[in-house]
Design an enzyme around this catalytic site. Structure first.
Site, mmCIF file in Angstrom:
data_model
loop_
_atom_site.group_PDB
_atom_site.id
_atom_site.type_symbol
_atom_site.label_atom_id
_atom_site.label_comp_id
_atom_site.label_asym_id
_atom_site.label_seq_id
_atom_site.Cartn_x
_atom_site.Cartn_y
_atom_site.Cartn_z
ATOM 1 N N ASP A 206 115.143 -9.195 38.939
ATOM 2 C CA ASP A 206 114.497 -9.611 40.183
ATOM 3 C C ASP A 206 114.143 -8.357 40.993
ATOM 4 O O ASP A 206 114.934 -7.414 41.069
ATOM 5 C CB ASP A 206 115.454 -10.512 40.984
ATOM 6 C CG ASP A 206 114.819 -11.028 42.261
ATOM 7 O OD1 ASP A 206 114.206 -12.097 42.217
ATOM 8 O OD2 ASP A 206 114.949 -10.346 43.301
ATOM 9 N N ILE A 207 112.932 -8.345 41.588
ATOM 10 C CA ILE A 207 112.527 -7.210 42.418
ATOM 11 C C ILE A 207 113.277 -7.252 43.747
ATOM 12 O O ILE A 207 113.332 -8.287 44.410
ATOM 13 C CB ILE A 207 111.012 -7.242 42.670
ATOM 14 C CG1 ILE A 207 110.247 -7.163 41.340
ATOM 15 C CG2 ILE A 207 110.589 -6.109 43.586
ATOM 16 C CD1 ILE A 207 108.753 -7.298 41.496
ATOM 17 N N ASN A 214 105.352 -8.178 50.194
ATOM 18 C CA ASN A 214 104.264 -9.104 50.508
ATOM 19 C C ASN A 214 103.971 -9.140 52.004
ATOM 20 O O ASN A 214 102.802 -9.138 52.424
ATOM 21 C CB ASN A 214 104.613 -10.508 50.015
ATOM 22 C CG ASN A 214 104.406 -10.666 48.519
ATOM 23 O OD1 ASN A 214 103.506 -10.053 47.947
ATOM 24 N ND2 ASN A 214 105.233 -11.480 47.892
ATOM 25 N N ASP A 223 100.920 -8.677 44.003
ATOM 26 C CA ASP A 223 100.485 -8.972 42.638
ATOM 27 C C ASP A 223 100.365 -7.693 41.813
ATOM 28 O O ASP A 223 100.725 -7.659 40.629
ATOM 29 C CB ASP A 223 99.141 -9.700 42.646
ATOM 30 C CG ASP A 223 99.255 -11.137 43.127
ATOM 31 O OD1 ASP A 223 100.399 -11.641 43.217
ATOM 32 O OD2 ASP A 223 98.208 -11.749 43.421
ATOM 33 N N GLU A 249 108.970 -13.265 41.345
ATOM 34 C CA GLU A 249 109.270 -11.872 41.033
ATOM 35 C C GLU A 249 110.390 -11.750 40.009
ATOM 36 O O GLU A 249 110.968 -10.678 39.823
ATOM 37 C CB GLU A 249 109.655 -11.108 42.302
ATOM 38 C CG GLU A 249 110.963 -11.536 42.953
ATOM 39 C CD GLU A 249 110.786 -12.652 43.974
ATOM 40 O OE1 GLU A 249 111.593 -12.725 44.905
ATOM 41 O OE2 GLU A 249 109.835 -13.454 43.829
#
Length: 325
Positions: A206-207, A214, A223, A249
């Site tokens: 996971d980021i 965002n 993106d 993500e």
């Protein structure tokens, strides 16, 4: 009777039932040669001992069958509501075919139809140009032979298109990684392998603070980060694992032939790589949960355990991998 279709107890009874069935029944091999045919279909067509499906079909239906049946059943394993014209003692006979692939053979049921009607015409008009051409040249067999090579080329194009569509169906449109559908298929496959003793580990990634990316830079930049991350994961993992996008993500990496210790080392290496990488978009770090297959796991429990380890990695300060050795 074909053993792959009617093996085991009660074969004789089943043979008799199929022979008396109120519909045609036949079994084809992969070359469309007839392995079995019941008496009902022999009586309907007037052909006593046919060797190939083409012997039962009119000229137009032969080409329609070759163009549509083979690629469809190879791709889907079934053919539903295929309209054909069979030869008969009175000339020709409309029939509806359903087929399924089983144990390397094609089992087919054919039901005689009194009227095809406008519905059939609409279906036939929607089929490939090759079938249209053959319908127009039903009274010119010599011309049909000249068109055979063209039809074969079209069939190859259709097969190539089907392969392309299959790839699109398992590819994430944004990142180019394999998608969740492919992930579930592969996890199911490797569960079977793991139950037989093969080591398999998954990494749920996971980021870190992706919402902040965002909110600060916009979704287009978000993106771009996802696309760049996917490329970097492919570079790091290479041929040793399978990179898939779970959604949002989150990515899942399947690592066959790798235990928990090796999986955790791989997770640490990925975290380090992302931390020091020269990002083209916005630099990010990742957190990873590492879960090796445990006896009794299904895909849900396996992913759930990786997810719990991912949250432990985030709780430990992010930008790290967590798993139990």
């Amino acid at each position: 009777m074909h053993q792959g279709v009617l093996g085991g107890v009660g074969v004789k009874t089943m043979e008799q039932q199929l022979d008396r069935a109120p519909c045609g029944y036949l079994v084809l091999d992969r070359d469309l040669r007839i392995v079995e045919i019941n008496s009902t279909l022999r009586n309907l067509t007037g052909v006593e001992n046919p060797q190939h499906i083409h012997e039962l079909l009119t000229i137009a239906s032969r080409m329609y069958f070759q163009t549509y049946f083979t690629p469809s059943i190879k791709m889907h394993g079934t053919v539903n509501e295929m309209f054909l014209t069979l030869k008969s003692s009175t000339g020709s006979m409309p029939a509806l075919m359903n087929a399924v692939e089983y144990d390397g053979f094609y089992e087919c049921a054919l039901i005689q139809m009194s009227v095809r009607g406008e519905y059939e015409k609409e279906l036939l008009r929607a089929k490939r140009n090759a079938e249209e051409i053959n319908r127009e040249t039903i009274d010119a067999y010599d011309q049909l032979q000249n068109l055979m090579h063209e039809v074969e080329d079209k069939q190859q194009e259709l097969l190539a298109l089907n392969l392309e569509l299959q790839q699109l169906a398992i590819t994430d449109s944004l990142t180019g990684s394999k998608n969740r559908r492919y992930l579930e298929e592969r996890l199911t496959h490797f569960l079977v392998q793991a139950e037989k003793g093969r080591k398999v580990t998954i990494l749920l990634l996971d980021i870190d603070h992706f919402k902040r990316v965002n909110d600060t830079h916009g979704h287009q930049t978000g993106d771009e980060v996802l696309q760049e991350l996917a490329r970097r994961l492919e570079e790091v993992v290479g041929s040793t694992g399978i990179v898939t996008r779970l959604g949002g993500e989150e990515f899942v990496i399947i690592m066959p032939d790798m235990g928990a210790e090796e999986g955790l080392a791989t997770g640490d290496a990925i975290c380090k790589h992302m931390e020091v990488a020269n990002w083209q978009s916005v630099s990010v770090t990742v957190s990873i949960g590492v879960a090796v297959y445990l006896p009794g796991d299904d895909t849900s429990s396996w992913l759930s355990r990786a997810d719990s380890y991912l949250y432990k990695a985030k709780a430990d300060g992010r930008n790290c991998a967590y798993g139990l050795i």
